[in-house]
Design a protein around this motif. Structure first.
Motif, PDB file in Angstrom:
ATOM      1  N   ASP A  52      -0.904  -0.779   3.377  1.00 39.98           N
ATOM      2  CA  ASP A  52      -2.150  -1.532   3.229  1.00 39.98           C
ATOM      3  C   ASP A  52      -1.855  -3.003   2.962  1.00 39.98           C
ATOM      4  OD1 ASP A  52      -4.833  -2.124   3.036  1.00 39.98           O
ATOM      5  OD2 ASP A  52      -5.048  -1.397   0.983  1.00 39.98           O
ATOM      6  N   GLY A  53      -2.848  -3.851   3.187  1.00 38.36           N
ATOM      7  CA  GLY A  53      -2.693  -5.283   3.009  1.00 38.36           C
ATOM      8  C   GLY A  53      -2.760  -5.723   1.559  1.00 38.36           C
ATOM      9  N   PRO A  54      -2.751  -7.042   1.311  1.00 36.15           N
ATOM     10  CA  PRO A  54      -2.691  -7.556  -0.066  1.00 36.15           C
ATOM     11  C   PRO A  54      -3.990  -7.350  -0.825  1.00 36.15           C
ATOM     12  CG  PRO A  54      -2.848  -9.360   1.516  1.00 36.15           C
ATOM     13  CD  PRO A  54      -2.675  -8.117   2.317  1.00 36.15           C
ATOM     14  N   TYR A  55      -3.854  -7.142  -2.133  1.00 38.33           N
ATOM     15  CA  TYR A  55      -4.992  -7.062  -3.057  1.00 38.33           C
ATOM     16  C   TYR A  55      -4.952  -8.345  -3.876  1.00 38.33           C
ATOM     17  CZ  TYR A  55      -8.398  -4.876  -6.201  1.00 38.33           C
ATOM     18  OH  TYR A  55      -9.536  -4.571  -6.928  1.00 38.33           O
ATOM     19  N   ASP A  56      -5.817  -9.292  -3.522  1.00 37.62           N
ATOM     20  CA  ASP A  56      -5.682 -10.669  -4.012  1.00 37.62           C
ATOM     21  C   ASP A  56      -5.938 -10.846  -5.505  1.00 37.62           C
ATOM     22  OD1 ASP A  56      -4.981 -11.508  -1.523  1.00 37.62           O
ATOM     23  OD2 ASP A  56      -6.960 -12.232  -0.969  1.00 37.62           O
ATOM     24  N   ASP A  57      -6.797 -10.019  -6.100  1.00 32.86           N
ATOM     25  CA  ASP A  57      -7.114 -10.177  -7.518  1.00 32.86           C
ATOM     26  C   ASP A  57      -5.991  -9.544  -8.344  1.00 32.86           C
ATOM     27  OD1 ASP A  57      -8.158 -10.405 -10.043  1.00 32.86           O
ATOM     28  OD2 ASP A  57     -10.130  -9.577  -9.537  1.00 32.86           O
ATOM     29  N   ILE A  58      -4.968 -10.341  -8.613  1.00 35.24           N
ATOM     30  CA  ILE A  58      -3.765  -9.779  -9.240  1.00 35.24           C
ATOM     31  C   ILE A  58      -3.993  -9.361 -10.684  1.00 35.24           C
ATOM     32  CG2 ILE A  58      -2.185 -11.015  -7.715  1.00 35.24           C
ATOM     33  CD1 ILE A  58      -1.772 -13.070  -9.893  1.00 35.24           C
ATOM     34  N   ARG A  59      -5.108  -9.791 -11.295  1.00 36.39           N
ATOM     35  CA  ARG A  59      -5.409  -9.379 -12.672  1.00 36.39           C
ATOM     36  C   ARG A  59      -6.179  -8.062 -12.730  1.00 36.39           C
ATOM     37  NH1 ARG A  59      -7.132 -15.012 -15.806  1.00 36.39           N
ATOM     38  NH2 ARG A  59      -5.201 -16.177 -15.318  1.00 36.39           N
ATOM     39  N   ASP A  60      -6.736  -7.653 -11.619  1.00 40.82           N
ATOM     40  CA  ASP A  60      -7.546  -6.437 -11.578  1.00 40.82           C
ATOM     41  C   ASP A  60      -6.641  -5.235 -11.325  1.00 40.82           C
ATOM     42  OD1 ASP A  60      -9.517  -4.526 -11.385  1.00 40.82           O
ATOM     43  OD2 ASP A  60     -10.297  -5.230  -9.443  1.00 40.82           O
TER      44      ASP A  60
ATOM     45  N   THR B 263       2.977  -9.767  -6.650  1.00 39.65           N
ATOM     46  CA  THR B 263       3.719 -10.162  -7.846  1.00 39.65           C
ATOM     47  C   THR B 263       4.613  -9.004  -8.276  1.00 39.65           C
ATOM     48  OG1 THR B 263       2.110  -9.284  -9.429  1.00 39.65           O
ATOM     49  CG2 THR B 263       1.731 -11.536  -8.604  1.00 39.65           C
ATOM     50  N   PRO B 264       5.684  -9.285  -9.054  1.00 37.66           N
ATOM     51  CA  PRO B 264       6.491  -8.186  -9.589  1.00 37.66           C
ATOM     52  C   PRO B 264       5.656  -7.207 -10.422  1.00 37.66           C
ATOM     53  CG  PRO B 264       7.677 -10.252  -9.795  1.00 37.66           C
ATOM     54  CD  PRO B 264       6.289 -10.602  -9.342  1.00 37.66           C
ATOM     55  N   GLY B 265       4.592  -7.709 -11.069  1.00 41.64           N
ATOM     56  CA  GLY B 265       3.717  -6.820 -11.820  1.00 41.64           C
ATOM     57  C   GLY B 265       3.014  -5.835 -10.910  1.00 41.64           C
ATOM     58  N   GLN B 266       2.500  -6.317  -9.779  1.00 39.37           N
ATOM     59  CA  GLN B 266       1.887  -5.403  -8.816  1.00 39.37           C
ATOM     60  C   GLN B 266       2.916  -4.443  -8.240  1.00 39.37           C
ATOM     61  OE1 GLN B 266      -0.330  -7.564  -5.768  1.00 39.37           O
ATOM     62  NE2 GLN B 266      -2.223  -7.302  -6.903  1.00 39.37           N
ATOM     63  N   VAL B 267       4.140  -4.923  -8.024  1.00 38.12           N
ATOM     64  CA  VAL B 267       5.200  -4.045  -7.525  1.00 38.12           C
ATOM     65  C   VAL B 267       5.401  -2.866  -8.474  1.00 38.12           C
ATOM     66  CG1 VAL B 267       7.675  -3.847  -7.076  1.00 38.12           C
ATOM     67  CG2 VAL B 267       6.423  -5.823  -6.210  1.00 38.12           C
ATOM     68  N   GLU B 268       5.477  -3.159  -9.768  1.00 39.02           N
ATOM     69  CA  GLU B 268       5.721  -2.094 -10.745  1.00 39.02           C
ATOM     70  C   GLU B 268       4.586  -1.079 -10.745  1.00 39.02           C
ATOM     71  OE1 GLU B 268       7.135  -1.542 -15.389  1.00 39.02           O
ATOM     72  OE2 GLU B 268       6.615  -3.534 -14.642  1.00 39.02           O
ATOM     73  N   VAL B 269       3.343  -1.559 -10.691  1.00 37.26           N
ATOM     74  CA  VAL B 269       2.188  -0.658 -10.653  1.00 37.26           C
ATOM     75  C   VAL B 269       2.232   0.197  -9.392  1.00 37.26           C
ATOM     76  CG1 VAL B 269      -0.329  -0.552 -10.485  1.00 37.26           C
ATOM     77  CG2 VAL B 269       0.739  -2.142 -12.082  1.00 37.26           C
ATOM     78  N   ALA B 270       2.493  -0.442  -8.251  1.00 40.61           N
ATOM     79  CA  ALA B 270       2.474   0.275  -6.973  1.00 40.61           C
ATOM     80  C   ALA B 270       3.660   1.219  -6.819  1.00 40.61           C
ATOM     81  CB  ALA B 270       2.440  -0.721  -5.821  1.00 40.61           C
ATOM     82  N   ASN B 271       4.794   0.905  -7.446  1.00 41.51           N
ATOM     83  CA  ASN B 271       5.932   1.820  -7.405  1.00 41.51           C
ATOM     84  C   ASN B 271       5.654   3.101  -8.177  1.00 41.51           C
ATOM     85  OD1 ASN B 271       7.849   0.583  -5.758  1.00 41.51           O
ATOM     86  ND2 ASN B 271       8.789  -0.565  -7.430  1.00 41.51           N
ATOM     87  N   LYS B 272       4.914   2.977  -9.278  1.00 38.59           N
ATOM     88  CA  LYS B 272       4.666   4.140 -10.137  1.00 38.59           C
ATOM     89  C   LYS B 272       3.456   4.958  -9.710  1.00 38.59           C
ATOM     90  CE  LYS B 272       6.720   2.153 -14.354  1.00 38.59           C
ATOM     91  NZ  LYS B 272       6.449   1.675 -15.727  1.00 38.59           N
ATOM     92  N   ALA B 273       2.436   4.299  -9.141  1.00 37.36           N
ATOM     93  CA  ALA B 273       1.156   4.966  -8.891  1.00 37.36           C
ATOM     94  C   ALA B 273       1.254   6.220  -8.022  1.00 37.36           C
ATOM     95  CB  ALA B 273       0.165   3.971  -8.283  1.00 37.36           C
ATOM     96  N   PRO B 274       2.048   6.238  -6.942  1.00 36.35           N
ATOM     97  CA  PRO B 274       2.063   7.454  -6.110  1.00 36.35           C
ATOM     98  C   PRO B 274       2.849   8.614  -6.705  1.00 36.35           C
ATOM     99  CG  PRO B 274       2.838   5.508  -4.898  1.00 36.35           C
ATOM    100  CD  PRO B 274       2.850   5.166  -6.341  1.00 36.35           C
TER     101      PRO B 274
END
Length: 435
Positions: free
Chosen positions: A230-238, A261-272
């Motif tokens: 999927d494409g980018p999710y621009d609201d990096i705080r949400d 961001t590395p923060g989004q990377v960490e969330v996306a690595n763990k979520a699935p």
């Protein structure tokens, strides 16, 4: 038609882009250097040194040089795959030629980077003939530099109606002797440019959600044996919105998502990944509410669902604006319909092991029982539901375990964090089950 794939990964969770050259900095490659140092859950499955949209046009020549320098220095230690994004455009031969020149430079073995580069990402593609042009350029790059044909994978960003339709042609075209499209790896949505190409408008100016595009990309990837992102999710705080987007995507078969961001990377690595602990959900009015576990009971704390016991032993259940008068069996049946269980990693492994044992003993199907004590307004209700497991159920349950096994195989830098999350015993069983 059977398609032979040129890569090992079954899943990509994270697609992380970094500008290749930052204007006005003493070190224009500083963002690349920071990304190259990421490890563990903050490091993406796929890193995209982005020499297109993330980098100013005036800096792209320097950006290509930076890719070569940083990847040559740090690529051997980077735990994910590396796929630079070059410039391309379906309607502009000058831009396509420029992208070809960047690929030639980055893939030159004399520059020392290509041994760590897995492929290239091609943006702004059009119809299937345009995809073939990019593939042909990659073939020329490989031959020019003495690389094995097909060794560089190709991923595209779907940013136009033409590209969306081309995904339907891909399965038929791959494997023909006139192209090397079997080098394809990822299909990535680019909703911003797609919105522009579609001339779509919303009252607020925000992007449409484009669920159809995400479905079509997932379907196209499945048909051609590729990976959908999927494409980018621009609201990096949400963070919750980001998690919800990924949850919707996984229900479509799309595991991967762009990370900014590395923060989004960490969330996306763990979520699935399967959760450490199982949880019960109460479903009503199109919502799902997670029940709170307390002393072996599952407690509902909200006020949208109310339960009261009458003097004659019947129950009055209110769900939103609906009221139900139920006896004990009716209440049990109603709450069974309203509840669902989210299994933990341990639960999934247990169930798979139990089914494998039953299959070895000659059984084709077995019943798995889930039970819980649900508490609503202080009233305890014992719930029990059976689910039949057959081969199809087993295969469906295997998908999150296959994802885990894929992560464990290709991301040894995450082993320690995975063992901290699940425990070494569960990790060991999860890597063995289904093999």
């Amino acid at each position: 038609m059977s398609v032979s794939r040129n890569y090992e990964r079954e899943f990509v969770r994270t697609f992380f882009t970094s500008p290749t050259a930052v204007e006005g900095e003493d070190d224009s490659a500083k963002m690349l250097r920071r990304a190259a140092e990421l490890r563990g859950m903050q490091a993406p499955d796929v890193w995209i040194p982005d020499n297109e949209d993330a980098t100013a046009p005036s800096m792209r020549d320097e950006g290509a040089e930076n890719i070569v320098e940083v990847v040559a220095e740090n690529g051997a230690d980077f735990p994910g795959e590396i796929h630079p994004r070059i410039v391309w455009h379906r309607e502009d031969p000058t831009t396509r030629y420029q992208g070809f020149q960047y690929m030639l430079e980055i893939a030159d073995p004399d520059n020392g980077a290509v041994e760590h580069i897995d492929g290239f990402v091609v943006p702004e593609v059009g119809d299937i003939d345009d995809w073939k042009k990019a593939d042909e350029f990659l073939t020329i790059v490989e031959r020019e530099h003495g690389l094995e044909e097909g060794s560089l994978s190709m991923s595209v960003i779907v940013e136009s109606g033409e590209a969306e339709l081309a995904m339907g042609d891909l399965r038929e075209e791959m494997g023909k002797p006139s192209n090397n499209l079997q080098r394809m790896f990822m299909l990535v949505d680019g909703e911003v440019d797609y919105t522009k190409d579609m001339r779509a408008m919303t009252p607020t100016g925000e992007l449409p959600p484009w669920p159809e595009l995400r479905h079509n990309t997932s379907r196209g990837a499945s048909a051609a044996g590729l990976i959908a992102v999927d494409g980018p999710y621009d609201d990096i705080r949400d963070v919750e919105g980001y998690r919800e987007r990924m949850k919707e995507n996984r229900a479509k078969g799309m595991t991967g998502i762009w990370s900014l961001t590395p923060g989004q990377v960490e969330v996306a690595n763990k979520a699935p990944l399967p959760p450490k602990e199982g949880s019960w959900l109460l479903r009503f009015d199109g919502k799902e509410v997670e029940l709170r576990s307390e002393d072996g009971r599952e407690v509902y704390d909200g006020d949208a669902v109310e339960l009261e016991e009458a003097s004659d032993g019947t129950y009055e259940l209110e769900v939103g604006n609906d009221e139900f008068e139920l006896d004990e069996d009716g209440l049990h049946e109603k709450l069974v319909d309203m509840t669902a269980y989210v299994p933990s990693m341990d639960d999934i492994v247990d169930s798979m092991e139990e089914f494998e044992a039953a299959k070895e003993s000659g059984k084709g199907a077995i019943a798995m029982t889930q039970s819980a004590t649900v508490v609503i307004d202080g009233i305890e209700v014992e719930l029990s539901k059976d689910r039949m497991w057959d081969e199809a159920t087993y295969q469906a349950a295997q998908t999150p375990i296959t994802l885990f096994q894929d992560v464990y195989e290709h991301r040894p830098d995450q082993h320690e964090e995975l063992e901290e999350l699940y425990g070494s015993d569960v990790v060991e069983r999860a890597t063995d089950v289904g093999a």
